[in-house]
Motif scaffolding. Structure first.
Motif, PDB file in Angstrom:
ATOM      1  N   ARG A  47      39.393  44.288  32.451  1.00 57.51           N
ATOM      2  CA  ARG A  47      38.043  44.174  33.011  1.00 57.51           C
ATOM      3  C   ARG A  47      37.760  45.288  34.017  1.00 57.51           C
ATOM      4  NH1 ARG A  47      39.248  38.573  33.041  1.00 57.51           N
ATOM      5  NH2 ARG A  47      39.742  38.640  35.263  1.00 57.51           N
ATOM      6  N   GLU A  48      38.749  45.511  34.906  1.00 60.69           N
ATOM      7  CA  GLU A  48      38.582  46.561  35.918  1.00 60.69           C
ATOM      8  C   GLU A  48      38.610  47.962  35.289  1.00 60.69           C
ATOM      9  OE1 GLU A  48      38.041  46.307  39.262  1.00 60.69           O
ATOM     10  OE2 GLU A  48      37.821  44.152  38.962  1.00 60.69           O
TER      11      GLU A  48
ATOM     12  N   LYS B 173      35.221  49.097  33.875  1.00 63.02           N
ATOM     13  CA  LYS B 173      34.292  49.502  34.933  1.00 63.02           C
ATOM     14  C   LYS B 173      34.591  50.907  35.441  1.00 63.02           C
ATOM     15  CE  LYS B 173      33.693  44.794  36.745  1.00 63.02           C
ATOM     16  NZ  LYS B 173      33.967  43.911  37.912  1.00 63.02           N
TER      17      LYS B 173
ATOM     18  N   LYS C 132      32.614  54.989  34.851  1.00 61.69           N
ATOM     19  CA  LYS C 132      32.070  55.745  35.987  1.00 61.69           C
ATOM     20  C   LYS C 132      32.738  57.107  36.167  1.00 61.69           C
ATOM     21  CE  LYS C 132      30.688  51.723  38.749  1.00 61.69           C
ATOM     22  NZ  LYS C 132      30.931  50.971  40.000  1.00 61.69           N
TER      23      LYS C 132
END
Length: 821
Positions: free
Chosen positions: A316-317, A320, A324
């Motif tokens: 999940r991390e 993200k 970016k």
């Protein structure tokens, strides 16, 4: 045991690590030289504490469930193992012996030898279980394919020869009987195994039914005859005397009760002796061991579940952070590598060697660890003699520092800096959660994010590496075209020609890469010596036993090779020679080492190399392939059965055909190329090392000499192997048998017991008990080595570098004793 217990164990262990680290730092900072006797009293307690801490850290790592904490424990465990091995190196230098007895320090610490015994961590093989199984299956499949190919070739040759004979005899083809015995045998051979078994079962059943039918018919005839005689009055029924029957029943009951009572008492005393360790039962109760294994499996399953949970949060991390940061990072790395290309081209007119993925790739370029154009040019043009002179000068300086005033200085260690970093990280991230009641540690998101940022760097660099490699190939091809007509030819550093998979297959088919039988180091039988501490203290002769061999194998072979981090930090041992007479268990030890760490085994035995890579170019290419594959599939063990033969003074005629001396030139180069972190070890097995030249003693860093069997070792071995047979008398005279066979190798004893206790002999054990004389008569058939050979083996230890130093020390001690008198 519960999570609370292991968390509490971890807390106490970490506190002990901190205390020990302060003591270790004090010795490291105190650089003043001291006499050897004082140094040993300071070093040995720290060394023993490290061993005890490693034992507990292994237990914590194997049993604690949270994955983040386990990774942290593993880092601390690796540093502790490496530091312990550094202390062992210094103790060996001071004592001039690979073996040490710490009775006085153990008594002060109120410890037993079990408190400092280290077993191989289960993590060395469990993490790589699937990979090892696949590798073993691949090796077996390749060998099977090669054998099938050879069989098919032989069949084709036989068919051609048979057709030629048929053509010469045309009459034989016309006369083909349908029911000949040869055709019947061919039909039987063509049948499958299942059909053969089914037919065999039918035949057995039919014969058994007919036998039972015949027996029943005979019994019916007897009954009929008896009834006819009764009716005719030829036979009269005997009258039953009730008093005699009752007396007979009473006597039977009395004797049976006495027998049953004696058996109960015997069973009770046998059970008591088993509990006390005086006797070994043939049927062992494995319920406790099975429960322990079940609990360990359950904890492993929980560890896997914890890993799955943490992987979900990491995924999940990761999504993200990657969305970016990855585009901007990719552009920065490409610009960085383009600058590196330009730097090499401007300086030397060609491009540099792109670092391999395993070495680190563009990370080495970014951190400045790759070769600069100036360093490459200097290495290329620097003569070899200058390098040798520099090395000699360095050695002389080190010797002057160490031997000054015959005192000792603790060498500097980088491991303590790593431990400091681990402690800082623990205090920052884990100190608040170090409560034993805090059983289910939650995942720390900050740590996960830091790891993902590091992973992002690596992944983006992998993608960029592939692109840059393609770009570098295009640039190199353009350079080749530009300098095509140059004389002399334009040369620049290139890539490897042959792929690793092809090399692996080639060495498997050549039987140089081999599989090994599944054995464990726990199966090594041997008892430790209990009187050597007193003997050494009183300057009396003493010798290590087979029990001490196990721990030296763990320290020098298993602990460093099993982990890359430990191998890169611990003192580097490149080559070890296991010395012992035939049938003393040398090959067993190599197989046990390979199983404990899951190593890739290369067999460079001179007998195995007959007809393979015979010319100089072929041998060099073989060593090159081994070097590449050993680094690609770590850990790797290069075995040489007969590791002393390449350096023998005189080769017997039987050994000359093997040409073992060709390895004498190639092995030193291979051993020199081994560096820290490579996880490669050259293991030689020697049976007659005293025949070798002086060069042999410089090739191997360590010599592990297997002593002859002693009373304690043989008693344990006989007790374990004989008492496993059901029906052996528990009062079997083992003591007299061990006294009569002291010095006999364990392999010979095992073969003798197997030859005596055949199936036919085991059937008779109940009414014909086994006698020690039966085993002795079988052992007498073995031709024991001559006294000269055993003496030469004992004297061989004095010829090794450590043995020579030990002799000097013993002479000094003897001189001191004589002056006092």
């Amino acid at each position: 045991m519960s999570n609370y217990f292991y968390n509490k164990l971890w807390k106490t262990t970490y506190n002990d690590v901190e205390k020990l680290h302060t003591l270790d730092n004090a010795i490291q900072t105190n650089v003043i030289s001291k006499p050897k006797e004082i140094v040993l009293t300071q070093i040995l307690p720290i060394y023993l504490r490290y061993r005890n801490i490693i034992q507990r850290l292994i237990q914590c790592y194997d049993q604690i469930i949270p994955s983040q904490k386990r990774q942290f424990i593993k880092r601390l465990l690796d540093c502790s193992i490496a530091r312990m091995l550094e202390y062992k190196r210094e103790i060996v230098k001071l004592n001039c012996s690979e073996y040490e007895w710490f009775d006085d320090f153990l008594i002060k610490m109120k410890w037993t030898p079990d408190n400092i015994a280290i077993s191989p961590p289960s993590s060395y093989t469990t993490a790589r279980q699937k990979e090892l199984e696949q590798r073993h299956q691949l090796i077996d499949s390749l060998i099977e394919k090669s054998e099938l190919a050879k069989e098919s070739e032989n069949n084709l040759i036989n068919e051609k020869s048979s057709t030629s004979t048929v053509e010469l005899n045309p009459t034989s083809s016309s006369q083909a009987p349908s029911a000949s015995p040869n055709n019947l045998s061919d039909d039987i051979i063509n049948e499958t195994d299942e059909q053969l078994l089914y037919n065999a079962i039918l035949i057995i059943q039919s014969h058994e039914r007919t036998r039972i039918g015949r027996a029943n018919a005979i019994q019916i005839e007897r009954d009929n005859l008896h009834n006819i005689k009764l009716k005719a009055g030829e036979i009269e029924l005997k009258k039953v005397n009730t008093e005699e029957m009752e007396k007979a029943a009473e006597t039977i009951q009395r004797y049976w009760r006495g027998y049953a009572a004696r058996k109960r008492i015997e069973k009770y005393f046998n059970r008591v002796e088993e509990v006390l360790g005086m006797k070994i039962s043939s049927v062992k109760n494995k319920s406790a061991m099975e429960k322990d294994q079940e609990n360990f499996r359950k904890r492993q399953e929980l560890q896997e579940q914890a890993l799955i949970q943490i992987e979900d949060t990491i995924n999940r991390e990761r999504i993200k952070i990657f969305e970016k940061k990855s585009p901007t990072l990719k552009e920065d790395i490409i610009d960085e590598i383009h600058e590196w290309f330009n730097l090499w081209y401007d300086a030397l007119g060609h491009f540099g060697i792109f670092p391999t993925v395993k070495a680190g790739g563009t990370i080495l370029v970014a951190t400045g660890q790759s070769l600069t154009p100036e360093e490459y040019f200097a290495k290329k043009n620097e003569p070899k003699e200058k390098k040798k002179k520099k090395k000699k000068e360095k050695k002389k300086k080190n010797l002057k520092k160490k031997n000054k005033d015959n005192n000792w200085i603790m060498p500097e260690s980088k491991i303590l800096q790593n431990v400091d970093e681990i402690k800082r990280e623990f205090n920052d991230n884990w100190s608040l959660n170090n409560d034993p009641a805090h059983l289910n540690d939650q995942d720390d998101i900050k740590l996960i994010q830091n790891e993902i940022y590091y992973e992002l760097q690596l992944k983006v660099r992998e993608i960029v590496d592939e692109l840059m490699r393609l770009e570098l190939e295009q640039l190199n091809s353009a350079l080749r075209k530009d300098h095509k007509h140059d004389k002399p030819k334009f040369k620049f550093p290139g890539m490897k020609k042959k792929e690793i998979d092809e090399m692996f297959n080639e060495l498997v088919l050549a039987r140089i890469i081999k599989n090994y039988p599944s054995v464990k180091l726990d199966q090594w039988m041997g008892d430790v010596s209990y009187q050597n501490f007193e003997a050494k203290k009183n300057f009396k002769p003493y010798q290590h036993r087979l029990g001490e061999i196990k721990q030296t194998i763990i320290d020098y072979c298993i602990l460093p090779l099993g982990n890359k981090q430990v191998h890169s930090l611990a003192p580097l041992v490149k080559s070890i020679c296991i010395v012992g007479l035939p049938c003393t268990g040398k090959s067993f030890l190599i197989n046990a080492i390979c199983n404990e760490i899951g190593a890739l085994l290369f067999d460079l035995t001179p007998n195995n190399l007959i007809g393979k890579y015979e010319d100089k170019a072929g041998r060099k290419f073989l060593m090159k392939m081994i070097n590449i594959l050993a680094r690609h599939y770590p850990p790797a063990i290069i075995m040489i059965d007969g590791g002393d033969k390449p350096w023998w003074r005189k080769l017997p005629p039987a050994e000359r055909s093997m040409q073992p001396r060709k390895l004498a030139k190639l092995l030193p180069k291979l051993i020199k190329s081994i560096k820290r972190g490579d996880q490669i070890l050259v293991l030689g097995l020697a049976s007659e090392p005293w025949k070798s030249k002086k060069r042999f003693y410089k090739i191997y860093n360590k010599f592990i000499i297997l002593p002859s069997t002693d009373y304690n070792t043989l008693y344990l071995y006989y007790q374990n192997i004989i008492m496993n047979y059901h029906g052996i008398d528990r009062n079997f005279d083992i003591s007299s048998l061990t006294k009569a066979t002291i010095g006999y190798p364990i392999d010979i004893i095992r073969e003798a017991i197997e030859n005596v206790l055949t199936i036919q002999r085991r059937i008779k054990l109940k009414f014909q008990p086994l006698l020690p004389e039966e085993i002795l008569t079988e052992l007498i058939k073995w031709t024991s080595p001559k006294d000269k050979v055993t003496r030469q083996l004992e004297l061989f230890e004095n010829k090794t570098p450590l043995g020579k130093k030990k002799l000097k020390i013993s002479k000094r001690n003897n001189d001191k004793i004589s002056t006092k008198r």
